[in-house]
Design an enzyme around this catalytic site. Structure first.
Site, mmCIF file in Angstrom:
data_model
loop_
_atom_site.group_PDB
_atom_site.id
_atom_site.type_symbol
_atom_site.label_atom_id
_atom_site.label_comp_id
_atom_site.label_asym_id
_atom_site.label_seq_id
_atom_site.Cartn_x
_atom_site.Cartn_y
_atom_site.Cartn_z
ATOM 1 C CG ASP A 250 -2.323 0.493 0.893
ATOM 2 O OD1 ASP A 250 -2.439 1.321 -0.014
ATOM 3 O OD2 ASP A 250 -3.287 0.096 1.584
ATOM 4 C CG ASP B 7 -9.401 2.298 -1.184
ATOM 5 O OD1 ASP B 7 -8.373 2.190 -1.884
ATOM 6 O OD2 ASP B 7 -9.402 2.176 0.050
HETATM 7 C C1 GLA Z 1 -5.986 1.361 1.358
HETATM 8 C C2 GLA Z 1 -6.137 0.371 0.200
HETATM 9 C C3 GLA Z 1 -7.298 -0.557 0.485
HETATM 10 C C4 GLA Z 1 -7.077 -1.297 1.788
HETATM 11 C C5 GLA Z 1 -6.856 -0.297 2.915
HETATM 12 C C6 GLA Z 1 -6.403 -0.999 4.189
HETATM 13 O O1 GLA Z 1 -7.067 2.225 1.418
HETATM 14 O O2 GLA Z 1 -6.328 1.054 -1.015
HETATM 15 O O3 GLA Z 1 -7.477 -1.482 -0.585
HETATM 16 O O4 GLA Z 1 -5.973 -2.160 1.652
HETATM 17 O O5 GLA Z 1 -5.850 0.649 2.577
HETATM 18 O O6 GLA Z 1 -6.170 -0.078 5.224
#
Ligand code: GLA
Length: 379
Positions: A126, A183
């Site tokens: 991430d 996301d």
């Molecule tokens: C980010 C990622 C998500 C998830 C969250 C976890 O937002 O884009 O897909 O993994 O972190 O905290």
């Protein structure tokens, strides 16, 4: 040897967020098999953020939360492998993960070694909490190199949300996929937005480092960690078809222990999965937007056996006549060629009139054809 096709699996985040534990992962592993999803091609079980304790051990290593994962992560890896599946885990290039657990910044090599020791097969990496002194490119190259030297083949799934012009540098990091958008949430607006954000970056995906449009929301129906209002089944169908045509990894996000029959039918659509996994991995392109409108993309992929996949996507709020001239997808009528084939969800025959493929597509619906090039006997 790393994966040369978009990967398929299941991830904890969309439904469970931080509420994860060993029992859930084992149940999901069993469910992937019992539901037939494994047979359809889904093979990774991925534990997302929130699996560790908030500090490292005296050797600087990550530690699994002993309450959530009492037997540790290797135990889970063994269970998942014993079922013929692969095990994925999560970390972050910053000092902390997005949910504020320890990140891999300045621990890349020890973390890669730990993952290898636990027999992990996939790392989602991430983009939160990077210190100002180290940019994304440097940190992803560093982890890419650490993974390449950890002694195990670990799929490297970059989760950079398309930030900092990721498309310009991600291919040099060793990543197998890159999250090209922010996301996903379980809503029509989110699906529509993620598709529209791909238009300009399709040339940067493909074999080597596929664009990852984020995890699937098919079948969440408004429940779970990223559950907003949910989508209609037709919207979920469009979502799944777009991810397959656009070569995104298919990482299921709903609770597969309680998989709804409608969701199973979508997630196991053989025609779409075979388009996704086509051997040649040609990149998709947008041949046109009907009426030059972003709401009506016509997406095309040339397949290994010479077939052509064509998808009409109606992102608008009314039914729309969608069409593409065969000449515009490399099938000139003057050379006596036409197409024949079926729509992947309904089995309906493709309709070609005046050298044009056409279909009236309902609002938030799609029509995806796998077409064979044929001689036009009418000429
Ligand atoms: C980010 C990622 C998500 C998830 C969250 C976890 O937002 O884009 O897909 O993994 O972190 O905290």
């Amino acid at each position: 040897m790393n994966n040369l096709k978009p990967v398929m699996g299941w991830n904890t985040w969309n439904t469970f967020g931080e509420k994860i534990n060993e029992e859930l992962i084992m149940q999901a592993t069993d469910a992937l098999i019992e539901t037939g999803l494994k047979d359809a091609g889904y093979e990774y079980i991925i534990v997302d953020d929130c699996w560790s304790i908030k500090g490292r051990d005296e050797n600087g290593r990550l530690v699994a939360d002993p309450v959530k994962f009492p037997h540790g992560m290797k135990y889970l890896a063994d269970y998942i492998h014993s079922k013929g599946l692969k095990f994925g885990m999560y970390s972050c290039c910053g000092t902390m993960t997005c949910a504020l657990y320890p990140g891999s910044y300045n621990h890349e090599y020890v973390d890669a070694a730990t993952l290898a020791e636990w027999e992990v097969d996939y790392l989602k990496y991430d983009y939160c909490m990077q210190p100002k002194c180290a940019d994304g490119q440097l940190l992803f190259r560093r982890m890419g190199l650490a993974l390449a030297n950890c002694g195990r083949d670990i799929h490297f799934a970059a989760c950079t949300w398309g930030e900092d012009e990721t498309h310009k540098w991600i291919g040099s990091t060793g990543a197998n996929t890159w999250r090209s958008t922010g996301d996903i949430f379980d809503s029509w607006e989110s699906v529509k937005r993620l598709i529209q954000l791909q238009y300009d970056i399709l040339p940067f995906g493909g074999q080597g480092c596929f664009n990852d449009m984020d995890m699937l929301i098919v079948g969440m129906c408004g429940n779970g960690n990223v559950g907003l209002g949910g989508c209609t089944w037709n919207e979920y169908k469009l979502h799944f078809a777009a991810w397959c045509l656009l070569q995104s990894p298919l990482i299921i996000g709903c609770d597969i222990r309680n998989l709804r029959p409608e969701a199973k039918e979508i997630l196991t659509n053989k025609e779409l999965i075979s388009i996704l996994l086509d051997a040649r991995c040609n990149r998709p392109y947008i041949v046109k937007k009907v009426n030059f409108d972003d709401n009506f993309p016509v997406i095309v992929r040339v397949l290994d056996n010479g077939d052509v996949a064509v998808g009409f996507f109606n992102l608008g709020d009314d039914a729309a006549n969608m069409w593409v001239a065969l000449d515009d997808i490399g099938i000139p009528s003057l050379q006596g060629k036409t197409v024949a084939g079926k729509e992947v969800y309904t089995g309906e025959e493709a309709c070609v009139t005046n050298e044009t493929l056409l279909k009236c597509v309902e609002a938030h619906g799609c029509a995806v054809y796998r077409l064979k090039i044929a001689d036009n006997t009418r000429i």
